[in-house]
Design a protein around this motif. Structure first.
Motif, PDB file in Angstrom:
ATOM      1  N   ASP A 108       0.866  -1.162   0.000  1.00 33.78           N
ATOM      2  CA  ASP A 108       0.000   0.000   0.000  1.00 33.78           C
ATOM      3  C   ASP A 108       0.916   1.227   0.000  1.00 33.78           C
ATOM      4  OD1 ASP A 108      -2.285   1.402   0.141  1.00 33.78           O
ATOM      5  OD2 ASP A 108      -2.839   0.779   2.157  1.00 33.78           O
ATOM      6  N   VAL A 109       1.012   1.918  -1.143  1.00 34.00           N
ATOM      7  CA  VAL A 109       2.001   2.987  -1.237  1.00 34.00           C
ATOM      8  C   VAL A 109       1.428   4.350  -0.871  1.00 34.00           C
ATOM      9  CG1 VAL A 109       3.563   1.892  -2.901  1.00 34.00           C
ATOM     10  CG2 VAL A 109       1.607   3.192  -3.736  1.00 34.00           C
ATOM     11  N   GLN A 110       2.337   5.209  -0.419  1.00 33.90           N
ATOM     12  CA  GLN A 110       1.994   6.597  -0.105  1.00 33.90           C
ATOM     13  C   GLN A 110       3.075   7.474  -0.739  1.00 33.90           C
ATOM     14  OE1 GLN A 110       3.252   8.473   3.604  1.00 33.90           O
ATOM     15  NE2 GLN A 110       1.108   8.449   4.246  1.00 33.90           N
ATOM     16  N   THR A 111       2.678   8.602  -1.280  1.00 32.35           N
ATOM     17  CA  THR A 111       3.658   9.515  -1.895  1.00 32.35           C
ATOM     18  C   THR A 111       3.615  10.871  -1.198  1.00 32.35           C
ATOM     19  OG1 THR A 111       2.137  10.515  -3.473  1.00 32.35           O
ATOM     20  CG2 THR A 111       3.189   8.452  -4.158  1.00 32.35           C
ATOM     21  N   GLU A 112       4.554  11.725  -1.590  1.00 30.30           N
ATOM     22  CA  GLU A 112       4.541  13.094  -1.073  1.00 30.30           C
ATOM     23  C   GLU A 112       3.230  13.794  -1.426  1.00 30.30           C
ATOM     24  OE1 GLU A 112       6.582  14.435   1.032  1.00 30.30           O
ATOM     25  OE2 GLU A 112       5.292  16.204   0.998  1.00 30.30           O
ATOM     26  N   ALA A 113       2.661  13.413  -2.559  1.00 29.97           N
ATOM     27  CA  ALA A 113       1.392  14.038  -2.962  1.00 29.97           C
ATOM     28  C   ALA A 113       0.263  13.656  -2.004  1.00 29.97           C
ATOM     29  CB  ALA A 113       1.039  13.623  -4.386  1.00 29.97           C
ATOM     30  N   ASP A 114       0.200  12.372  -1.577  1.00 31.07           N
ATOM     31  CA  ASP A 114      -0.815  11.958  -0.600  1.00 31.07           C
ATOM     32  C   ASP A 114      -0.662  12.781   0.682  1.00 31.07           C
ATOM     33  OD1 ASP A 114      -1.822   8.799  -1.403  1.00 31.07           O
ATOM     34  OD2 ASP A 114       0.052   9.467  -2.258  1.00 31.07           O
ATOM     35  N   ARG A 115       0.591  12.882   1.152  1.00 35.00           N
ATOM     36  CA  ARG A 115       0.835  13.566   2.430  1.00 35.00           C
ATOM     37  C   ARG A 115       0.509  15.062   2.325  1.00 35.00           C
ATOM     38  NH1 ARG A 115       5.048   9.766   1.978  1.00 35.00           N
ATOM     39  NH2 ARG A 115       6.542  11.209   1.044  1.00 35.00           N
ATOM     40  N   SER A 116       1.000  15.709   1.284  1.00 39.37           N
ATOM     41  CA  SER A 116       0.801  17.162   1.174  1.00 39.37           C
ATOM     42  C   SER A 116      -0.667  17.498   0.933  1.00 39.37           C
ATOM     43  CB  SER A 116       1.648  17.717   0.024  1.00 39.37           C
ATOM     44  OG  SER A 116       3.008  17.511   0.295  1.00 39.37           O
ATOM     45  N   ALA A 117      -1.326  16.720   0.067  1.00 40.90           N
ATOM     46  CA  ALA A 117      -2.746  17.003  -0.203  1.00 40.90           C
ATOM     47  C   ALA A 117      -3.576  16.813   1.063  1.00 40.90           C
ATOM     48  CB  ALA A 117      -3.244  16.093  -1.327  1.00 40.90           C
ATOM     49  N   GLN A 118      -3.246  15.774   1.846  1.00 35.92           N
ATOM     50  CA  GLN A 118      -4.016  15.592   3.090  1.00 35.92           C
ATOM     51  C   GLN A 118      -3.774  16.736   4.075  1.00 35.92           C
ATOM     52  OE1 GLN A 118      -4.957  11.882   4.968  1.00 35.92           O
ATOM     53  NE2 GLN A 118      -4.224  12.605   6.961  1.00 35.92           N
ATOM     54  N   ARG A 119      -2.514  17.202   4.167  1.00 39.27           N
ATOM     55  CA  ARG A 119      -2.241  18.317   5.091  1.00 39.27           C
ATOM     56  C   ARG A 119      -3.034  19.554   4.666  1.00 39.27           C
ATOM     57  NH1 ARG A 119       3.688  19.134   4.767  1.00 39.27           N
ATOM     58  NH2 ARG A 119       3.770  20.188   6.774  1.00 39.27           N
ATOM     59  N   CYS A 120      -3.106  19.797   3.363  1.00 40.99           N
ATOM     60  CA  CYS A 120      -3.899  20.933   2.852  1.00 40.99           C
ATOM     61  C   CYS A 120      -5.374  20.771   3.251  1.00 40.99           C
ATOM     62  CB  CYS A 120      -3.748  20.996   1.329  1.00 40.99           C
ATOM     63  SG  CYS A 120      -5.077  21.834   0.462  1.00 40.99           S
ATOM     64  N   ILE A 121      -5.915  19.595   3.021  1.00 40.54           N
ATOM     65  CA  ILE A 121      -7.360  19.401   3.232  1.00 40.54           C
ATOM     66  C   ILE A 121      -7.703  19.454   4.722  1.00 40.54           C
ATOM     67  CG2 ILE A 121      -9.295  17.788   2.977  1.00 40.54           C
ATOM     68  CD1 ILE A 121      -7.794  16.680   0.450  1.00 40.54           C
ATOM     69  N   ILE A 122      -6.943  18.703   5.522  1.00 41.53           N
ATOM     70  CA  ILE A 122      -7.310  18.617   6.948  1.00 41.53           C
ATOM     71  C   ILE A 122      -7.095  19.959   7.640  1.00 41.53           C
ATOM     72  CG2 ILE A 122      -6.826  17.437   9.142  1.00 41.53           C
ATOM     73  CD1 ILE A 122      -7.334  15.006   7.662  1.00 41.53           C
ATOM     74  N   THR A 123      -6.001  20.638   7.308  1.00 41.43           N
ATOM     75  CA  THR A 123      -5.767  21.942   7.947  1.00 41.43           C
ATOM     76  C   THR A 123      -6.852  22.931   7.533  1.00 41.43           C
ATOM     77  OG1 THR A 123      -3.409  21.506   7.875  1.00 41.43           O
ATOM     78  CG2 THR A 123      -4.058  23.766   8.323  1.00 41.43           C
ATOM     79  N   SER A 124      -7.164  22.972   6.247  1.00 47.53           N
ATOM     80  CA  SER A 124      -8.167  23.942   5.771  1.00 47.53           C
ATOM     81  C   SER A 124      -9.523  23.682   6.416  1.00 47.53           C
ATOM     82  CB  SER A 124      -8.308  23.861   4.248  1.00 47.53           C
ATOM     83  OG  SER A 124      -7.083  24.153   3.637  1.00 47.53           O
ATOM     84  N   LEU A 125      -9.977  22.429   6.369  1.00 46.96           N
ATOM     85  CA  LEU A 125     -11.322  22.147   6.897  1.00 46.96           C
ATOM     86  C   LEU A 125     -11.369  22.266   8.420  1.00 46.96           C
ATOM     87  CD1 LEU A 125     -12.515  19.135   4.677  1.00 46.96           C
ATOM     88  CD2 LEU A 125     -13.050  21.563   4.414  1.00 46.96           C
ATOM     89  N   SER A 126     -10.307  21.840   9.094  1.00 46.42           N
ATOM     90  CA  SER A 126     -10.388  21.897  10.559  1.00 46.42           C
ATOM     91  C   SER A 126     -10.288  23.332  11.074  1.00 46.42           C
ATOM     92  CB  SER A 126      -9.374  20.978  11.227  1.00 46.42           C
ATOM     93  OG  SER A 126      -8.094  21.353  10.847  1.00 46.42           O
ATOM     94  N   ARG A 127      -9.631  24.214  10.315  1.00 43.79           N
ATOM     95  CA  ARG A 127      -9.626  25.635  10.754  1.00 43.79           C
ATOM     96  C   ARG A 127     -10.998  26.265  10.539  1.00 43.79           C
ATOM     97  NH1 ARG A 127      -3.671  28.236   9.621  1.00 43.79           N
ATOM     98  NH2 ARG A 127      -2.543  26.508  10.580  1.00 43.79           N
ATOM     99  N   GLN A 128     -11.647  25.899   9.433  1.00 42.32           N
ATOM    100  CA  GLN A 128     -12.986  26.456   9.170  1.00 42.32           C
ATOM    101  C   GLN A 128     -14.039  25.860  10.111  1.00 42.32           C
ATOM    102  OE1 GLN A 128     -13.936  28.739   7.099  1.00 42.32           O
ATOM    103  NE2 GLN A 128     -12.440  28.867   5.459  1.00 42.32           N
ATOM    104  N   PHE A 129     -13.873  24.547  10.386  1.00 44.20           N
ATOM    105  CA  PHE A 129     -14.911  23.816  11.130  1.00 44.20           C
ATOM    106  C   PHE A 129     -14.258  23.023  12.268  1.00 44.20           C
ATOM    107  CE2 PHE A 129     -15.833  23.902   6.530  1.00 44.20           C
ATOM    108  CZ  PHE A 129     -16.905  24.786   6.536  1.00 44.20           C
ATOM    109  N   PRO A 130     -13.844  23.728  13.330  1.00 47.45           N
ATOM    110  CA  PRO A 130     -13.063  23.051  14.369  1.00 47.45           C
ATOM    111  C   PRO A 130     -13.833  21.956  15.109  1.00 47.45           C
ATOM    112  CG  PRO A 130     -13.547  25.346  14.973  1.00 47.45           C
ATOM    113  CD  PRO A 130     -13.995  25.183  13.565  1.00 47.45           C
ATOM    114  N   ASN A 131     -15.140  21.967  15.036  1.00 45.13           N
ATOM    115  CA  ASN A 131     -15.902  21.006  15.856  1.00 45.13           C
ATOM    116  C   ASN A 131     -16.458  19.811  15.090  1.00 45.13           C
ATOM    117  OD1 ASN A 131     -15.477  22.515  18.202  1.00 45.13           O
ATOM    118  ND2 ASN A 131     -17.042  23.963  17.531  1.00 45.13           N
ATOM    119  N   ILE A 132     -16.154  19.701  13.801  1.00 43.94           N
ATOM    120  CA  ILE A 132     -16.576  18.490  13.099  1.00 43.94           C
ATOM    121  C   ILE A 132     -15.436  17.458  13.199  1.00 43.94           C
ATOM    122  CG2 ILE A 132     -18.021  19.835  11.495  1.00 43.94           C
ATOM    123  CD1 ILE A 132     -15.981  19.240   9.278  1.00 43.94           C
TER     124      ILE A 132
END
Ligand SMILES: Nc1ncnc2c1ncn2[C@@H]1O[C@H](COP(=O)(O)O)[C@@H](O)[C@H]1OP(=O)(O)O
Ligand SMILES: [Mg+2]
Length: 326
Positions: free
Chosen positions: A61-85
């Motif tokens: 099951d492979v992971q790349t820099e793209a998986d890691r960076s895209a997830q950091r973008c998504i989780i940081t963006s959504l959790s800052r907008q919606f801290p309680n979900i």
């Protein structure tokens, strides 16, 4: 933004913009040429790899820099907008402390914000929402250069049921427009879909889409029993649902255990917003609540609007059903 916009619309509107930003990151990593591939399970002891195979997870099951960076973008963006979900990402917990400021998405899709919220979601509270993130679905295809198989998936579950989400295809039409913006398919049950015009599958033949890289005896038995005129074998759960949304196939059938909740939450929500259905191979919806187990342990069975989901499932042989007990 008006304070009165219901939370579910804000989450969807933000997810649309965030998925597109993550898709750009996926392309930037590829353009740079440093994929930073790691094999997620190879550091485990042998017996653990054996266990992973038993539950259907691949030791490769492979992971790349793209998986890691895209997830950091998504989780940081959504959790800052919606801290309680609750937000659950395929790549687990990653360092979000020092991410580039232009990875943090603060804008919203205006069309969704202006939509009329389906009545059942008007009072949805943060604690009712779980967002399942697959920052790069089709990672092995990404590393092999099958770029249009890649999608960014943000699924929205309310009360444990997938109700909507976003499938972003960063390399949509890349053969003719390599630097294009990609394509975003979004949906919310009760509101409908956007970003694309749903296609209608042909009426003169029956077409199934299934896995390209994870085919085994059970997958083949299920396909043989359904006797399609054509099989479209492509990578990625998101991409296969795109094939359904575009009217290129009638059903997505995968009698195997490898997919996880982040692979199917967004595809299920968008497909159901378009009038289709995505369930396990017995016809039951998966549970996407925050404490749900990750594996889609009973496989995937999805159909477009107009196909009788239950009838089609009833054509699967008993041995296939028995191979995926609850
Ligand atoms: N055996 C498996 N091991 C790891 N991931 C799997 C497996 N089967 C399916 N997946 C995940 O489900 C998606 C759909 O599978 P398939 O392309 O075989 O239909 C894959 O892109 C992969 O997601 P990911 O690329 O995000 O790891
Ligand atoms: Mg995936």
């Amino acid at each position: 933004m008006a304070q009165s916009v219901p939370l579910i619309l804000k989450v969807l509107a933000s997810s649309i913009k965030t998925a597109a930003r993550a898709g750009k990151i996926v392309k930037d990593v590829m353009d740079k040429g440093e994929l930073g591939i790691v094999h997620k399970n190879t550091t485990l002891p042998t017996f653990m790899n054996y266990f992973f195979r038993l539950i259907g997870a691949s030791k490769n099951d492979v992971q790349t820099e793209a998986d890691r960076s895209a997830q950091r973008c998504i989780i940081t963006s959504l959790s800052r907008q919606f801290p309680n979900i609750t937000i659950i990402g395929e790549e687990g917990t990653l360092d979000e402390a020092e991410i580039p400021s232009d990875w943090i998405v603060t804008d919203f899709d205006e069309c969704v914000l202006k939509s009329t919220c389906p009545p059942k979601f008007i009072d949805t509270k943060p604690e009712d929402i779980v967002v399942w993130v697959d920052p790069l679905d089709g990672t092995s295809e990404y590393t092999e250069g099958l770029l249009d198989h890649v999608t960014v998936l943000i699924g929205i579950a309310v009360g444990g049921k997938s109700v909507g989400g976003v499938i972003h295809q960063p390399y949509y039409d890349y053969h003719t427009n390599r630097n294009g913006p990609g394509k975003t398919y979004w949906g919310l049950v009760g509101l409908g879909v956007g970003g694309f015009t749903p296609g209608k599958a042909p009426s003169d033949k029956f077409i199934i889409t299934t896995s390209r890289s994870h085919r085994d005896e059970m997958v083949n038995r299920a396909l043989n029993a359904l006797n399609p005129d054509e099989i479209i074998s492509v990578g990625g759960a998101g991409h296969k649902v795109v094939v359904l949304l575009e009217g290129r196939a009638h059903a997505y059938v995968y009698a195997s255990r490898g997919c996880k909740k982040w692979d199917t939450c967004a595809p299920e929500g968008v497909l159901e917003a378009a009038g289709g259905l995505l369930t396990d191979i017995h016809g039951k919806h998966y549970d996407y609540s925050k404490n749900a187990s990750f594996p889609d342990a009973q496989g995937i069975f999805a159909t477009v609007q107009g196909v009788n989901h239950k009838d089609l499932i009833s054509k699967l042989p008993e041995e296939v059903h028995k191979a995926f007990p609850y």
